[in-house]
Each structure stands twice: as structure tokens, then as C-alpha cells.
Design a protein around this motif. Structure first.
Motif, PDB file in Angstrom:
ATOM      1  N   ASP A 167      49.420  73.146 -33.982  1.00 38.00           N
ATOM      2  CA  ASP A 167      48.273  73.462 -34.846  1.00 38.00           C
ATOM      3  C   ASP A 167      47.254  72.311 -34.843  1.00 38.00           C
ATOM      4  N   ARG A 212      32.738  84.435 -34.235  1.00 35.74           N
ATOM      5  CA  ARG A 212      33.360  83.368 -35.037  1.00 35.74           C
ATOM      6  C   ARG A 212      34.783  83.049 -34.577  1.00 35.74           C
ATOM      7  N   LYS A 213      35.285  83.762 -33.574  1.00 38.42           N
ATOM      8  CA  LYS A 213      36.695  83.590 -33.189  1.00 38.42           C
ATOM      9  C   LYS A 213      36.841  82.732 -31.929  1.00 38.42           C
ATOM     10  N   HIS A 243      33.314  77.581 -47.685  1.00 38.83           N
ATOM     11  CA  HIS A 243      34.644  78.202 -47.646  1.00 38.83           C
ATOM     12  C   HIS A 243      35.690  77.233 -48.204  1.00 38.83           C
TER      13      HIS A 243
HETATM   14  C1  LIG Z   1      38.790  66.931 -36.855  1.00 36.63           C
HETATM   15  C2  LIG Z   1      39.580  68.009 -37.471  1.00 36.63           C
HETATM   16  C3  LIG Z   1      41.060  67.964 -37.091  1.00 36.63           C
HETATM   17  C4  LIG Z   1      41.773  69.140 -37.665  1.00 36.63           C
HETATM   18  C5  LIG Z   1      43.190  69.240 -37.139  1.00 36.63           C
HETATM   19  C6  LIG Z   1      44.083  70.043 -38.017  1.00 36.63           C
HETATM   20  C7  LIG Z   1      43.783  71.530 -37.908  1.00 36.63           C
HETATM   21  C8  LIG Z   1      44.625  72.263 -38.918  1.00 36.63           C
HETATM   22  C9  LIG Z   1      44.086  73.649 -39.064  1.00 36.63           C
HETATM   23  C10 LIG Z   1      44.828  74.360 -40.167  1.00 36.63           C
HETATM   24  O1  LIG Z   1      46.024  74.229 -40.267  1.00 36.63           O
HETATM   25  S1  LIG Z   1      43.936  75.351 -41.236  1.00 36.63           S
HETATM   26  C11 LIG Z   1      45.159  75.755 -42.486  1.00 36.63           C
HETATM   27  C12 LIG Z   1      45.864  77.060 -42.247  1.00 36.63           C
HETATM   28  N1  LIG Z   1      44.910  78.178 -42.291  1.00 36.63           N
HETATM   29  C13 LIG Z   1      44.503  78.687 -43.462  1.00 36.63           C
HETATM   30  O2  LIG Z   1      44.879  78.280 -44.535  1.00 36.63           O
HETATM   31  C14 LIG Z   1      43.504  79.811 -43.337  1.00 36.63           C
HETATM   32  C15 LIG Z   1      43.609  80.794 -44.501  1.00 36.63           C
HETATM   33  N2  LIG Z   1      42.772  81.968 -44.192  1.00 36.63           N
HETATM   34  C16 LIG Z   1      41.428  81.916 -44.446  1.00 36.63           C
HETATM   35  O3  LIG Z   1      40.887  80.999 -45.017  1.00 36.63           O
HETATM   36  C17 LIG Z   1      40.650  83.102 -43.971  1.00 36.63           C
HETATM   37  O4  LIG Z   1      41.488  84.222 -43.872  1.00 36.63           O
HETATM   38  C18 LIG Z   1      39.957  82.852 -42.602  1.00 36.63           C
HETATM   39  C19 LIG Z   1      38.973  81.696 -42.687  1.00 36.63           C
HETATM   40  C20 LIG Z   1      40.994  82.562 -41.491  1.00 36.63           C
HETATM   41  C21 LIG Z   1      39.208  84.124 -42.194  1.00 36.63           C
HETATM   42  O5  LIG Z   1      38.522  84.598 -43.330  1.00 36.63           O
HETATM   43  P1  LIG Z   1      36.997  85.024 -43.251  1.00 36.63           P
HETATM   44  O6  LIG Z   1      36.706  85.838 -44.476  1.00 36.63           O
HETATM   45  O7  LIG Z   1      36.128  83.848 -42.986  1.00 36.63           O
HETATM   46  O8  LIG Z   1      36.946  85.929 -41.937  1.00 36.63           O
HETATM   47  P2  LIG Z   1      37.064  87.509 -41.812  1.00 36.63           P
HETATM   48  O9  LIG Z   1      38.192  88.047 -42.586  1.00 36.63           O
HETATM   49  O10 LIG Z   1      35.685  88.058 -42.037  1.00 36.63           O
HETATM   50  O11 LIG Z   1      37.430  87.658 -40.269  1.00 36.63           O
HETATM   51  C22 LIG Z   1      36.565  87.188 -39.235  1.00 36.63           C
HETATM   52  C23 LIG Z   1      37.130  87.720 -37.924  1.00 36.63           C
HETATM   53  O12 LIG Z   1      38.411  87.096 -37.684  1.00 36.63           O
HETATM   54  C24 LIG Z   1      39.449  88.098 -37.648  1.00 36.63           C
HETATM   55  N3  LIG Z   1      40.612  87.561 -38.348  1.00 36.63           N
HETATM   56  C25 LIG Z   1      40.619  86.910 -39.524  1.00 36.63           C
HETATM   57  N4  LIG Z   1      41.868  86.567 -39.875  1.00 36.63           N
HETATM   58  C26 LIG Z   1      42.662  87.014 -38.879  1.00 36.63           C
HETATM   59  C27 LIG Z   1      44.059  86.940 -38.648  1.00 36.63           C
HETATM   60  N5  LIG Z   1      44.886  86.337 -39.499  1.00 36.63           N
HETATM   61  N6  LIG Z   1      44.539  87.516 -37.526  1.00 36.63           N
HETATM   62  C28 LIG Z   1      43.720  88.102 -36.630  1.00 36.63           C
HETATM   63  N7  LIG Z   1      42.377  88.166 -36.785  1.00 36.63           N
HETATM   64  C29 LIG Z   1      41.860  87.659 -37.905  1.00 36.63           C
HETATM   65  C30 LIG Z   1      38.875  89.291 -38.378  1.00 36.63           C
HETATM   66  O13 LIG Z   1      39.492  90.498 -37.947  1.00 36.63           O
HETATM   67  C31 LIG Z   1      37.409  89.225 -37.960  1.00 36.63           C
HETATM   68  O14 LIG Z   1      37.285  89.689 -36.641  1.00 36.63           O
HETATM   69  P3  LIG Z   1      35.982  90.549 -36.175  1.00 36.63           P
HETATM   70  O15 LIG Z   1      34.810  89.569 -36.319  1.00 36.63           O
HETATM   71  O16 LIG Z   1      36.262  90.940 -34.761  1.00 36.63           O
HETATM   72  O17 LIG Z   1      35.884  91.705 -37.131  1.00 36.63           O
END
Ligand SMILES: CCCCCCCCCC(=O)SCCNC(=O)CCNC(=O)[C@H](O)C(C)(C)COP(=O)(O)OP(=O)(O)OC[C@H]1O[C@@H](n2cnc3c(N)ncnc32)[C@H](O)[C@@H]1OP(=O)(O)O
Length: 248
Positions: A167, A212-213, A243
Motif C-alpha cells: 500500500d 479519477r482512478k 475529503h
Molecule cells: C507522499 C504520500 C505517501 C503516501 C503513502 C501511503 C499511502 C497510503 C494510502 C492509504 O492507505 S489510504 C487509507 C485507506 N483508504 C481509505 O481509507 C479510503 C476510504 N474510502 C474513501 O475515502 C472513498 O470511498 C474514496 C475516496 C476511495 C472514493 O470515494 P469518492 O466519493 O471520492 O469516489 P466515488 O465513490 O465517487 O468513486 C469514484 C470512482 O471510483 C470507483 N470506486 C470508488 N471506490 C471503489 C472501490 N472500493 N472499488 C472499486 N471502485 C471504486 C467508483 O466506482 C467511481 O468510478 P467511476 O468514476 O467509473 O464511476
């Protein structure tokens, strides 16, 4: 509030650019790497960069570090950077804090927070790793040495620790490619156990970007490439700053 959000947005933009100024000069031999890095860290006003070599790194970790670091952008005497697709990414504890506006977001989110993989003080005890990105090929390589606190099955690395590294590597890669993101979906297949204390390569490559994906594939391999330990596919969704401020 609007002004603060503007500053945060600017901070995130600069976070994703991973400024060349943060990259250390190329280092060739293992020993000189360690001593030069120690000196640089001592005199630098910047916070400690956990992705630089330390005394816990084994010979394989150092060999790979030198291999990738020698291919990275180097600063010439005139302060110019030589063209190379490779770039080393520094850690800087929680990079959010060190971007303009990042301090505000850190305070809102949690002031004492630190990136999960960089939270153990003892060198070599847990996650020792360094990341290199190849801008041309849109891929990212991580060299990872797994310490004794990451044990799962006896003598081997915990599956959750492996997932954490996947991740982290793919998330950093996706951030580099697409700006601020969150992991939406992470699929992992564990193929063969990783011996505790060993060094492995984690390779992340971009599959596609659709709106956005950002879709990324990842492989965890033995350093000679002969053994596949783990493979994964990950979906990241781009987010904007609000967000995180609103809590999703
Ligand atoms: C320098 C930085 C270094 C960083 C390193 C560490 C990286 C660590 C990263 C992480 O661990 S993040 C923590 C774990 N993840 C979370 O806690 C995310 C929790 N979920 C959310 O906040 C939201 O569900 C998310 C931002 C992922 C999406 O919500 P949104 O309302 O912004 O998006 P939306 O639901 O409108 O979906 C946008 C598109 O993505 C798709 N999508 C969203 N969630 C999905 C999912 N779970 N599975 C498949 N597709 C998904 C959705 O179908 C859609 O596709 P289409 O545009 O084609 O219609």
C-alpha cells in the motif's frame, strides 16, 4: 477557511512534485554512502530522512541502494541536474508537514501523527526501505529489508506488514503520478513466504489512469528475480483536500 484550503491545496501540489532539491547526490560505494549520508543528515536543517542507509542495512540492501541511487539524477557543480529518468524519494517522516500549508492539515488531522511505516526508532527493527521512481517508464522500485518486529509465521514476515508495504509503495507511486489519492481497493495474492531479515524488491507499475482512478500492479520479488513472493493490484481514487478535512 477558504484561505486555509487554498494553502493546503498548494501544499498538496508541491508534495506531489517531490522537489529535486530534496534528493541527495549520488553515492557510489557502500561505505562512503553511509558516512556521507550521516554527515549530510547531521548538518541538514531538514528532518531525518529515514530512507537513507543506516548501520542496520545488510549487504544486499546496500548493494541495491547503490545500484539504483547511482542511476538517479545527480547535481553537477553548477547546481544543474543531469537528466535521468530515475529519482530517489526521501521519507521526511510525514512529508505532509514539510510542504507549504501541510502544517495546518497535520494539525487538523493529528499533530503527532507520523507515516505508519516510519514509526519505530530502532534502526533495522521493522520497515527499512528506500523508493526510487522512474519517470519515463512510470514505474517505481522499493528495496525493502524486513526487521524482526514484523514477524508473522515463525521466521517469516507478517502478511499485514507485506500489505502495508504494498500500500505504501503503490500509494506513493500513485501520488507521484496522480496527486493526492486514497486506496479504494487492494487485492493481494501471497505466493511464497518472505524470510524475516531478508531484503526484497517491490516493483510498482502503472496499468491505467481513467479519470479519477489510477490502477497499479505490484510484485514483491526476491532480489535476484527468481522468486515471486507476492503480487497485487491496487485502485487509487484521486481526492481533493476537503475529503481529508471533512473526514471523507
Ligand atoms: C507522499 C504520500 C505517501 C503516501 C503513502 C501511503 C499511502 C497510503 C494510502 C492509504 O492507505 S489510504 C487509507 C485507506 N483508504 C481509505 O481509507 C479510503 C476510504 N474510502 C474513501 O475515502 C472513498 O470511498 C474514496 C475516496 C476511495 C472514493 O470515494 P469518492 O466519493 O471520492 O469516489 P466515488 O465513490 O465517487 O468513486 C469514484 C470512482 O471510483 C470507483 N470506486 C470508488 N471506490 C471503489 C472501490 N472500493 N472499488 C472499486 N471502485 C471504486 C467508483 O466506482 C467511481 O468510478 P467511476 O468514476 O467509473 O464511476
Amino acid at each position: 477557511m477558504a484561505r486555509m484550503l487554498r494553502r493546503l491545496r498548494k501544499g498538496f501540489q508541491s508534495l506531489t512534485s517531490f522537489s529535486a532539491a530534496t534528493i541527495q547526490p549520488n553515492l557510489s560505494a557502500s561505505e562512503s554512502s553511509r558516512s556521507e549520508v550521516a554527515l549530510l543528515s547531521f548538518f541538514s536543517p531538514k528532518p531525518r530522512d529515514f530512507s537513507l542507509p543506516n548501520s542496520s542495512w545488510g549487504s544486499e540492501m546496500m548493494r541495491l541502494y547503490d545500484h539504483y541511487n547511482s542511476q538517479c539524477e545527480a547535481e553537477t557543480e553548477g547546481g544543474q541536474t543531469q537528466g535521468s529518468p530515475w529519482q530517489r524519494l526521501p521519507s521526511y517522516n510525514r512529508s505532509l508537514k514539510y510542504a507549504p500549508g501541510g502544517v495546518y492539515l497535520s494539525k487538523i488531522v493529528q499533530s503527532k501523527a507520523r507515516l505508519f511505516t516510519r514509526n519505530i526508532r530502532e534502526p533495522g527493527a521493522a520497515f527499512e526501505y528506500a523508493l526510487f521512481v522512474n519517470k519515463g517508464e512510470k514505474k517505481c522500485v522499493c528495496i525493502f529489508q524486513a526487521g524482526w518486529l514484523l514477524e508473522g509465521p515463525p521466521g517469516h514476515v507478517h502478511g499485514g506488514a507485506i500489505a502495508t508495504m504494498i500500500d505504501t509503495v503503490t500509494g506513493t507511486h500513485a501520488t507521484f503520478l496522480s496527486g493526492p489519492i486514497m486506496t479504494a481497493n487492494l487485492n493481494i495474492a501471497y505466493r511464497s513466504p518472505i524470510p524475516l531479515g531478508s531484503t526484497v524488491l517491490i516493483e510498482s507499475s502503472l496499468d491505467t489512469q481513467e479519470g479519477r482512478k489510477t490502477f497499479i500492479s505490484c510484485k514483491v520479488m526476491s532480489t535476484d528475480g527468481s522468486k515471486l513472493h507476492t503480487e497485487a493490484t491496487v485502485l487509487f481514487v484521486s481526492i481533493n483536500v476537503s475529503h481529508l478535512v471533512r473526514g471523507g
